[in-house]
Design a protein around this motif. Sequence first.
Motif, PDB file in Angstrom:
ATOM      1  N   PRO A  25       0.821  -1.211   0.000  1.00  0.00           N
ATOM      2  CA  PRO A  25       0.000   0.000   0.000  1.00  0.00           C
ATOM      3  C   PRO A  25       0.856   1.264   0.000  1.00  0.00           C
ATOM      4  CG  PRO A  25      -0.777  -1.574   1.630  1.00  0.00           C
ATOM      5  CD  PRO A  25       0.535  -2.081   1.141  1.00  0.00           C
ATOM      6  N   GLU A  45      -3.619   0.400  -3.014  1.00  0.00           N
ATOM      7  CA  GLU A  45      -2.800  -0.657  -3.592  1.00  0.00           C
ATOM      8  C   GLU A  45      -3.525  -1.244  -4.790  1.00  0.00           C
ATOM      9  OE1 GLU A  45      -2.093  -3.753  -0.756  1.00  0.00           O
ATOM     10  OE2 GLU A  45      -4.181  -4.325  -0.678  1.00  0.00           O
ATOM     11  N   HIS A  69      -6.553  -9.533  -0.952  1.00  0.00           N
ATOM     12  CA  HIS A  69      -5.857 -10.046   0.233  1.00  0.00           C
ATOM     13  C   HIS A  69      -6.077  -9.100   1.408  1.00  0.00           C
ATOM     14  CE1 HIS A  69      -2.981  -7.264  -1.649  1.00  0.00           C
ATOM     15  NE2 HIS A  69      -2.656  -6.982  -0.414  1.00  0.00           N
ATOM     16  N   HIS A  99      -4.296  -7.683   5.494  1.00  0.00           N
ATOM     17  CA  HIS A  99      -3.006  -7.254   6.059  1.00  0.00           C
ATOM     18  C   HIS A  99      -2.949  -7.389   7.573  1.00  0.00           C
ATOM     19  CE1 HIS A  99      -3.696  -4.717   2.450  1.00  0.00           C
ATOM     20  NE2 HIS A  99      -2.452  -5.050   2.184  1.00  0.00           N
ATOM     21  N   LYS A 106       1.378  -9.071   4.429  1.00  0.00           N
ATOM     22  CA  LYS A 106       0.251  -9.499   3.624  1.00  0.00           C
ATOM     23  C   LYS A 106      -0.346 -10.802   4.151  1.00  0.00           C
ATOM     24  CE  LYS A 106       0.153  -8.820  -1.343  1.00  0.00           C
ATOM     25  NZ  LYS A 106       0.851  -9.225  -2.557  1.00  0.00           N
TER      26      LYS A 106
HETATM   27 ZN   LIG Z   1      -1.766  -5.366   0.368  1.00  0.00          ZN
END
Ligand SMILES: [Zn+2]
Length: 138
Positions: A33, A79, A85, A87, A98
């Motif tokens: 990010p 991102e 996904h 975090h 991640k």
């Molecule tokens: Zn990410």
Amino acid sequence: MSKSLYETIQKTSLKVTPARVAVLRAFTRKLQPLSAETLIHKLRKADVDNVTIYRTLNIFEKVGIIRRVDLRKDSICFELASHHHHHFVCTGCGDIEKINKCNLQSLVKKSLRQAKKFASVDTHSFELFGLCKICAEN
Ligand SMILES: [Zn+2]
Ligand SMILES: [Zn+2]
Ligand SMILES: [Zn+2]
């Protein structure tokens, strides 16, 4: 100019400009990010002005190339939206890890069945806040 960056922009029917390619390249290089401030810092040499960077982030978010991630930092982070996904975020040093595997599909379905007002869920976000191993030791 990298072909895949070019294609990613072209697929959204946005015009391919050097600034857009530069911003997209920063995201694909880092795969983490990035805030607008970080991008401005990174792209100083690329001769892209701040207004263009903010505008590019806006338009990239609108067409779905990037998405917002709430990492509870001072500024909004973005991102690449292509890979779903989650975090881990260290509240001590700000480090990010991640979580590649998403296990939330059944939770989403279950929650939706219990919802009184909601018919569908398009997306979800899930970030875990705590201490990384280094910060936990100190
Ligand atoms: Zn990410
Ligand atoms: Zn930490
Ligand atoms: Zn997920």
